[in-house]
Design a protein around this motif. Sequence first.
Motif, PDB file in Angstrom:
ATOM      1  N   GLY A 133     -20.035 -34.195 -79.348  1.00  0.00           N
ATOM      2  CA  GLY A 133     -20.834 -35.286 -78.813  1.00  0.00           C
ATOM      3  C   GLY A 133     -20.607 -35.521 -77.333  1.00  0.00           C
ATOM      4  N   LYS A 134     -19.430 -35.164 -76.844  1.00  0.00           N
ATOM      5  CA  LYS A 134     -19.129 -35.329 -75.417  1.00  0.00           C
ATOM      6  C   LYS A 134     -19.965 -34.398 -74.538  1.00  0.00           C
ATOM      7  N   PHE A 135     -20.534 -33.346 -75.141  1.00  0.00           N
ATOM      8  CA  PHE A 135     -21.314 -32.379 -74.382  1.00  0.00           C
ATOM      9  C   PHE A 135     -22.819 -32.652 -74.430  1.00  0.00           C
ATOM     10  N   LEU A 136     -23.234 -33.654 -75.199  1.00  0.00           N
ATOM     11  CA  LEU A 136     -24.657 -33.989 -75.245  1.00  0.00           C
ATOM     12  C   LEU A 136     -25.030 -34.728 -73.970  1.00  0.00           C
ATOM     13  N   SER A 137     -26.139 -34.346 -73.380  1.00  0.00           N
ATOM     14  CA  SER A 137     -26.538 -34.937 -72.102  1.00  0.00           C
ATOM     15  C   SER A 137     -27.522 -36.088 -72.250  1.00  0.00           C
ATOM     16  N   LYS A 138     -28.151 -36.196 -73.414  1.00  0.00           N
ATOM     17  CA  LYS A 138     -29.144 -37.246 -73.633  1.00  0.00           C
ATOM     18  C   LYS A 138     -28.616 -38.209 -74.694  1.00  0.00           C
ATOM     19  N   PRO A 139     -29.255 -39.377 -74.827  1.00  0.00           N
ATOM     20  CA  PRO A 139     -28.863 -40.293 -75.911  1.00  0.00           C
ATOM     21  C   PRO A 139     -29.053 -39.623 -77.271  1.00  0.00           C
ATOM     22  N   TYR A 140     -28.187 -39.978 -78.214  1.00  0.00           N
ATOM     23  CA  TYR A 140     -28.222 -39.366 -79.545  1.00  0.00           C
ATOM     24  C   TYR A 140     -29.607 -39.415 -80.171  1.00  0.00           C
ATOM     25  N   SER A 141     -30.301 -40.525 -79.984  1.00  0.00           N
ATOM     26  CA  SER A 141     -31.597 -40.720 -80.646  1.00  0.00           C
ATOM     27  C   SER A 141     -32.675 -39.783 -80.107  1.00  0.00           C
ATOM     28  N   SER A 142     -32.453 -39.140 -78.973  1.00  0.00           N
ATOM     29  CA  SER A 142     -33.479 -38.260 -78.411  1.00  0.00           C
ATOM     30  C   SER A 142     -33.431 -36.840 -78.993  1.00  0.00           C
ATOM     31  N   TYR A 143     -32.423 -36.559 -79.817  1.00  0.00           N
ATOM     32  CA  TYR A 143     -32.306 -35.247 -80.445  1.00  0.00           C
ATOM     33  C   TYR A 143     -32.903 -35.288 -81.847  1.00  0.00           C
ATOM     34  N   PRO A 144     -33.347 -34.137 -82.356  1.00  0.00           N
ATOM     35  CA  PRO A 144     -33.753 -34.094 -83.775  1.00  0.00           C
ATOM     36  C   PRO A 144     -32.568 -34.550 -84.630  1.00  0.00           C
ATOM     37  N   GLN A 145     -32.865 -35.246 -85.721  1.00  0.00           N
ATOM     38  CA  GLN A 145     -31.817 -35.844 -86.538  1.00  0.00           C
ATOM     39  C   GLN A 145     -31.702 -35.171 -87.900  1.00  0.00           C
ATOM     40  N   GLU A 146     -30.506 -35.199 -88.454  1.00  0.00           N
ATOM     41  CA  GLU A 146     -30.218 -34.697 -89.799  1.00  0.00           C
ATOM     42  C   GLU A 146     -29.745 -35.867 -90.656  1.00  0.00           C
ATOM     43  N   ASP A 147     -30.067 -35.838 -91.929  1.00  0.00           N
ATOM     44  CA  ASP A 147     -29.699 -36.901 -92.858  1.00  0.00           C
ATOM     45  C   ASP A 147     -28.189 -36.900 -93.114  1.00  0.00           C
ATOM     46  N   LYS A 148     -27.555 -38.024 -92.875  1.00  0.00           N
ATOM     47  CA  LYS A 148     -26.103 -38.125 -93.017  1.00  0.00           C
ATOM     48  C   LYS A 148     -25.649 -37.927 -94.466  1.00  0.00           C
ATOM     49  N   ALA A 149     -26.377 -38.474 -95.420  1.00  0.00           N
ATOM     50  CA  ALA A 149     -26.001 -38.320 -96.832  1.00  0.00           C
ATOM     51  C   ALA A 149     -26.038 -36.850 -97.247  1.00  0.00           C
ATOM     52  N   GLN A 150     -27.046 -36.129 -96.790  1.00  0.00           N
ATOM     53  CA  GLN A 150     -27.135 -34.701 -97.095  1.00  0.00           C
ATOM     54  C   GLN A 150     -25.971 -33.948 -96.465  1.00  0.00           C
ATOM     55  N   LEU A 151     -25.644 -34.293 -95.229  1.00  0.00           N
ATOM     56  CA  LEU A 151     -24.550 -33.618 -94.542  1.00  0.00           C
ATOM     57  C   LEU A 151     -23.210 -33.902 -95.200  1.00  0.00           C
ATOM     58  N   GLN A 152     -23.035 -35.110 -95.710  1.00  0.00           N
ATOM     59  CA  GLN A 152     -21.792 -35.425 -96.422  1.00  0.00           C
ATOM     60  C   GLN A 152     -21.707 -34.629 -97.728  1.00  0.00           C
ATOM     61  N   PHE A 153     -22.823 -34.447 -98.397  1.00  0.00           N
ATOM     62  CA  PHE A 153     -22.859 -33.621 -99.597  1.00  0.00           C
ATOM     63  C   PHE A 153     -22.457 -32.183 -99.243  1.00  0.00           C
ATOM     64  N   ASN A 154     -23.052 -31.658 -98.179  1.00  0.00           N
ATOM     65  CA  ASN A 154     -22.739 -30.298 -97.740  1.00  0.00           C
ATOM     66  C   ASN A 154     -21.266 -30.175 -97.353  1.00  0.00           C
ATOM     67  N   GLN A 155     -20.767 -31.193 -96.662  1.00  0.00           N
ATOM     68  CA  GLN A 155     -19.369 -31.168 -96.219  1.00  0.00           C
ATOM     69  C   GLN A 155     -18.425 -31.213 -97.420  1.00  0.00           C
ATOM     70  N   THR A 156     -18.803 -31.944 -98.446  1.00  0.00           N
ATOM     71  CA  THR A 156     -17.992 -32.004 -99.670  1.00  0.00           C
ATOM     72  C   THR A 156     -17.888 -30.615-100.305  1.00  0.00           C
ATOM     73  N   ILE A 157     -18.996 -29.898-100.333  1.00  0.00           N
ATOM     74  CA  ILE A 157     -18.981 -28.536-100.871  1.00  0.00           C
ATOM     75  C   ILE A 157     -18.090 -27.641-100.007  1.00  0.00           C
ATOM     76  N   ALA A 158     -18.258 -27.725 -98.687  1.00  0.00           N
ATOM     77  CA  ALA A 158     -17.470 -26.884 -97.779  1.00  0.00           C
ATOM     78  C   ALA A 158     -15.975 -27.178 -97.910  1.00  0.00           C
ATOM     79  N   VAL A 159     -15.619 -28.460 -97.956  1.00  0.00           N
ATOM     80  CA  VAL A 159     -14.211 -28.851 -98.083  1.00  0.00           C
ATOM     81  C   VAL A 159     -13.643 -28.337 -99.404  1.00  0.00           C
ATOM     82  N   SER A 160     -14.397 -28.470-100.468  1.00  0.00           N
ATOM     83  CA  SER A 160     -13.939 -27.984-101.778  1.00  0.00           C
ATOM     84  C   SER A 160     -13.707 -26.482-101.764  1.00  0.00           C
ATOM     85  N   CYS A 161     -14.650 -25.745-101.204  1.00  0.00           N
ATOM     86  CA  CYS A 161     -14.520 -24.285-101.150  1.00  0.00           C
ATOM     87  C   CYS A 161     -13.376 -23.857-100.234  1.00  0.00           C
TER      88      CYS A 161
END
Length: 143
Positions: free
Chosen positions: A60-88
Amino acid sequence: MKNTASNTIPKPLVTSNQWFILLSVVISLISGLYFILLLPLLAGIIGLLTGYNPVLKLAGKFLSKPYSSYPQEDKAQLQFNQTIAVSCLALSLIGFYAGITALGYIFSIMVAVASGVALLGFCVGCFIRFQWQQYQYRKHTAK
């Protein structure tokens, strides 16, 4: 991340995390230094438990624009994905350090393939979650 109340995460941060996971796994497997898998594992666990993922924070320190100006990903989906990655990753480390090398390779390669494919545009975790939600919906409507 600056906007912790948001239900989304800027796509460049997600991409940075995917690269971090992929490179960590590849370096670990090539070098045989399996403890490197602890890096994405610990970052993922911290992110899931506290909402503060050090990889996302650093990226996030390397982003040059406000967070809201970038395409967004769903946080709940990412947490699901992260749970799978952490488990594996956890199963992979258990395999390597318990002397079940095949288990270590299977789960670490699964993580590498999933993060690599995600970088190419297909989200394995999204597919799994969608199928699970469809199953739950069909099960609920069949009553």
